[in-house]
Design a protein around this motif. Structure first.
Motif, short mmCIF file in Angstrom:
data_model
loop_
_atom_site.label_atom_id
_atom_site.label_comp_id
_atom_site.label_asym_id
_atom_site.label_seq_id
_atom_site.Cartn_x
_atom_site.Cartn_y
_atom_site.Cartn_z
N UNK A 23 0.83 -1.21 0.00
CA UNK A 23 0.00 0.00 0.00
C UNK A 23 0.86 1.26 0.00
N UNK A 24 2.02 1.18 0.64
CA UNK A 24 2.93 2.33 0.73
C UNK A 24 3.56 2.65 -0.62
N UNK A 25 3.94 1.61 -1.36
CA UNK A 25 4.70 1.82 -2.60
C UNK A 25 3.85 1.76 -3.88
N UNK A 26 2.60 1.31 -3.77
CA UNK A 26 1.80 1.21 -5.00
C UNK A 26 1.62 2.59 -5.62
N UNK A 27 1.57 2.70 -6.96
CA UNK A 27 1.57 1.61 -7.92
C UNK A 27 2.96 1.20 -8.40
N UNK A 28 4.01 1.74 -7.78
CA UNK A 28 5.38 1.51 -8.28
C UNK A 28 5.99 0.25 -7.68
N UNK A 29 5.41 -0.88 -8.06
CA UNK A 29 5.82 -2.16 -7.48
C UNK A 29 6.10 -3.16 -8.60
N UNK A 30 7.16 -3.94 -8.40
CA UNK A 30 7.46 -5.05 -9.32
C UNK A 30 7.66 -6.30 -8.46
N UNK A 31 7.14 -7.43 -8.92
CA UNK A 31 7.22 -8.68 -8.17
C UNK A 31 8.34 -9.57 -8.72
N UNK A 32 9.11 -10.11 -7.80
CA UNK A 32 10.26 -10.95 -8.16
C UNK A 32 9.80 -12.34 -8.60
N UNK A 33 10.23 -12.75 -9.79
CA UNK A 33 9.92 -14.11 -10.25
C UNK A 33 11.15 -14.84 -10.78
N UNK A 150 19.62 -0.27 -6.86
CA UNK A 150 20.07 1.04 -6.41
C UNK A 150 18.92 2.05 -6.30
N UNK A 151 17.96 1.95 -7.21
CA UNK A 151 16.95 3.00 -7.32
C UNK A 151 15.59 2.62 -6.76
N UNK A 152 15.43 1.39 -6.28
CA UNK A 152 14.15 1.01 -5.68
C UNK A 152 14.40 0.28 -4.37
N UNK A 153 13.38 0.20 -3.54
CA UNK A 153 13.49 -0.47 -2.24
C UNK A 153 13.35 -1.98 -2.43
N UNK A 154 14.35 -2.71 -1.97
CA UNK A 154 14.37 -4.16 -2.12
C UNK A 154 13.75 -4.81 -0.89
N UNK A 155 12.55 -5.38 -1.06
CA UNK A 155 11.84 -5.99 0.06
C UNK A 155 11.76 -7.51 -0.07
N UNK A 156 12.63 -8.07 -0.89
CA UNK A 156 12.56 -9.52 -1.13
C UNK A 156 12.89 -10.34 0.11
N UNK A 157 13.71 -9.77 1.01
CA UNK A 157 14.07 -10.49 2.23
C UNK A 157 13.51 -9.81 3.48
N UNK A 158 12.55 -8.94 3.28
CA UNK A 158 12.04 -8.12 4.40
C UNK A 158 11.07 -8.88 5.30
N UNK A 159 10.54 -10.00 4.82
CA UNK A 159 9.52 -10.72 5.58
C UNK A 159 10.03 -12.13 5.85
#
Length: 203
Positions: A23-33, A150-159
């Motif tokens: 909710x904080x970052x939408x709509x600028x979100x990309x999902x890791x696959x 570098x330019x976006x917040x990496x939340x892949x290991x945040x949870x």
């Protein structure tokens, strides 16, 4: 890649904290696959509130070869009837909640249809939940694996599914809270089944 946004993993019935970040970052979100599939994470597990406390629902995956398997290529195992187990658990834990009956007909097909790939299963579940939460988001996915950004917040290991979270969460009514107290950062379905349409305002 989306500047000033975030890269998120794709989870199974993600925890409330995940949706707070989304909710904080939408709509600028990309999902890791494209990442190599990490074990023992929310990518194939979710925590719900049972009469005995937090209960983990784990989607079994087919064990890969010696080569690491990309997340998008991980296949679901149907060696045992885990779908029946998950659906019976959700019913048993949330039948008494205020909004389970409101949503159950939409969730039920996910525990009847056999999806080949975990990523597709998680993605379609996420799209359903976003519609319930009235969150409009055009899902975008990584095309290559990047070790860091570098330019976006990496939340892949945040949870982390195995360690307590530092996420500060407002309490809401939970079905068994008189017995066990409030349990924070459970799957979004716990919030949804207990709060219904108010879930989005909670976030």
């Amino acid at each position: 890649m989306i500047a000033n946004g975030a890269v998120l993993p794709m989870f199974y019935l993600p925890p409330v904290e995940f949706f707070s970040k989304l909710n904080t970052f939408k709509p600028n979100i990309v999902f890791e696959r494209e990442e190599h599939f990490p074990k023992q994470t929310y990518r194939n597990r979710a925590n719900i509130y049972s009469p005995d406390g937090a209960l983990s629902l784990v989607v079994p995956v087919i064990k890969g070869s010696k080569n690491h398997t990309k997340t998008r290529d991980v296949k679901i195992s149907y060696d045992f009837r885990w779908q029946r187990l998950h659906w019976m658990s959700l019913q048993a834990c949330y039948r008494r909640s205020a909004y389970f009956e409101y949503y159950e007909d939409k969730f039920a097909p996910f525990y009847e249809k056999q999806y080949e790939y975990l990523f597709d299963f998680n993605r379609e579940l996420l799209e359903l939940i976003l519609s319930f939460m009235k969150i409009k988001l055009d899902l975008k996915f990584t095309e290559t694996y990047e070790k860091s950004y570098q330019d976006i917040t990496d939340l892949r290991e945040a949870f982390n599914a195995k360690t307590p979270t530092y996420y500060e969460q407002k309490q809401y009514f939970q079905v068994f809270d008189e017995r066990m107290g409030f349990i924070q950062n459970l799957s979004i379905v716990d919030l949804l089944f207990n709060q219904g349409p108010q879930a989005v305002n909670y976030l």
